[in-house]
Design an enzyme around this catalytic site. Sequence first.
Site, short mmCIF file in Angstrom:
data_model
loop_
_atom_site.label_atom_id
_atom_site.label_comp_id
_atom_site.label_asym_id
_atom_site.label_seq_id
_atom_site.Cartn_x
_atom_site.Cartn_y
_atom_site.Cartn_z
N SER A 2 50.45 40.38 29.21
CA SER A 2 49.24 41.83 29.12
C SER A 2 49.44 41.49 27.30
O SER A 2 50.72 41.65 27.10
CB SER A 2 49.49 42.86 29.83
OG SER A 2 48.99 44.29 28.95
N TYR A 51 56.36 48.80 33.65
CA TYR A 51 54.61 48.19 33.59
C TYR A 51 55.20 47.20 32.05
O TYR A 51 55.12 45.79 32.31
CB TYR A 51 53.42 49.32 33.31
CG TYR A 51 52.60 47.31 33.41
CD1 TYR A 51 51.79 47.07 34.13
CD2 TYR A 51 51.45 47.02 32.37
CE1 TYR A 51 50.93 46.49 34.45
CE2 TYR A 51 50.60 46.97 32.08
CZ TYR A 51 50.57 45.96 32.99
OH TYR A 51 49.12 44.93 33.21
P1 NDP Z 1 43.02 44.74 39.88
O1 NDP Z 1 43.36 46.42 40.20
O2 NDP Z 1 41.12 45.20 39.36
O3 NDP Z 1 43.46 43.24 40.19
C1 NDP Z 1 44.62 43.49 40.69
C2 NDP Z 1 44.80 42.47 41.98
O4 NDP Z 1 46.11 42.06 42.45
C3 NDP Z 1 44.17 43.19 43.64
O5 NDP Z 1 43.55 41.97 43.70
C4 NDP Z 1 45.20 42.86 44.22
O6 NDP Z 1 44.35 43.34 45.45
C5 NDP Z 1 46.18 42.01 43.61
N1 NDP Z 1 47.35 42.72 44.22
C6 NDP Z 1 47.98 44.11 43.81
N2 NDP Z 1 49.27 43.88 44.79
C7 NDP Z 1 49.24 42.90 45.63
C8 NDP Z 1 50.29 42.01 46.67
N3 NDP Z 1 51.58 42.89 47.56
N4 NDP Z 1 49.98 41.55 47.09
C9 NDP Z 1 48.60 40.55 46.46
N5 NDP Z 1 48.13 41.01 45.55
C10 NDP Z 1 48.03 42.03 44.93
O7 NDP Z 1 43.28 44.85 38.29
P2 NDP Z 1 42.98 43.86 37.23
O8 NDP Z 1 42.23 42.78 37.78
O9 NDP Z 1 42.52 44.84 35.59
O10 NDP Z 1 44.45 42.77 37.21
C11 NDP Z 1 45.15 41.83 37.30
C12 NDP Z 1 46.17 40.95 36.39
O11 NDP Z 1 45.17 41.65 34.98
C13 NDP Z 1 47.39 42.44 36.53
O12 NDP Z 1 48.22 41.16 36.20
C14 NDP Z 1 47.25 43.10 35.34
O13 NDP Z 1 48.07 43.38 34.74
C15 NDP Z 1 46.75 42.54 34.59
N6 NDP Z 1 46.09 43.00 33.19
C16 NDP Z 1 45.33 44.07 33.61
C17 NDP Z 1 45.05 44.43 32.57
C18 NDP Z 1 43.46 45.25 32.11
O14 NDP Z 1 43.86 46.41 31.20
N7 NDP Z 1 42.82 45.86 33.53
C19 NDP Z 1 45.13 44.67 31.09
C20 NDP Z 1 46.41 43.67 31.11
C21 NDP Z 1 46.57 42.78 32.00
P3 NDP Z 1 45.47 44.16 46.82
O15 NDP Z 1 45.17 44.62 46.73
O16 NDP Z 1 43.76 43.39 48.04
O17 NDP Z 1 46.04 42.66 47.31
#
Ligand code: NDP
Length: 248
Positions: A142, A155
């Site tokens: 990020s 974070y």
């Molecule tokens: P979302 O919340 O839409 O997606 C997060 C995903 O992570 C979900 O599919 C969730 O699936 C999964 N997840 C969370 N905890 C677990 C776990 N214990 N085991 C397996 N899967 C897990 O957010 P984003 O798509 O935005 O985030 C994706 C990545 O991008 C993250 O690493 C985030 O930090 C990064 N990011 C996002 C930004 C933004 O502005 N959105 C900016 C920069 C980086 P489930 O709950 O079904 O397990």
Amino acid sequence: MDKTPNDLENKVALVTGASSGIGRATALSLSRAGLRVAVGARRLDRLNLLSDDAPGHVTALHLDITDAASVDGAVTRVLEEYGRLDVLINNAGLMLNGPILGADIREWKRMVETNLLGSMFAAHAALPHLVESRGHLVQVSSTSGRIASLGSGVYSATKFGISAFTESLRQEVTAQGVRVTLIEPGFVSTELTTHITDPAMRAAASEIGASMRTLKADDIAEAVLYALRQPDHVAVNGILIRPTDQVR
Ligand code: NDP
């Protein structure tokens, strides 16, 4: 020197955190590009819906990234089903912003276990197979992995950690033909901010989102595909991608 783009047809990818947001968009985009895709997350119902929407074959796997045995199990399933692993999109993550003073440290633990340790578990489980296939590891960090800001201390610490781990890993495996790409997105419209429990922080995140033309998950999927498509001698080590309207 071979300048032809990498042929992604029939390569095998595992995308973690594919039940929503960036992971979902990336999995669909990889499927459209002809890869065989396995998707992992805890919400299996969402993954099954993704499989229905994808043009190619997609395998939905229950995965809890914080549990090393679950991560190993998911990688094993991929190997059993496809016999190889070419790409890991190490994306699962969680953002629970809030002040450090008086914080609920269980939220810190969840972020460290998910974003940092979980991401390390996934890299560890996939690496032997990526070495074998001379594959590609995509690490989702990020802009918070370069610039810490008020309320994002933990974070940010996890994302700074991912950057450090990724650079060390890149140096370790690049000579074996494994390419490592760090993706650093700015604000992307996804569910990420909806899990914040601190009301002021959640409202602030929502205001920031409303104040700019944010990135869409598909924008990140396209950046990932750009890195994967490069010929074998080109390693795109990092992609920093912000909304044009995002200043920091
Ligand atoms: P979302 O919340 O839409 O997606 C997060 C995903 O992570 C979900 O599919 C969730 O699936 C999964 N997840 C969370 N905890 C677990 C776990 N214990 N085991 C397996 N899967 C897990 O957010 P984003 O798509 O935005 O985030 C994706 C990545 O991008 C993250 O690493 C985030 O930090 C990064 N990011 C996002 C930004 C933004 O502005 N959105 C900016 C920069 C980086 P489930 O709950 O079904 O397990």
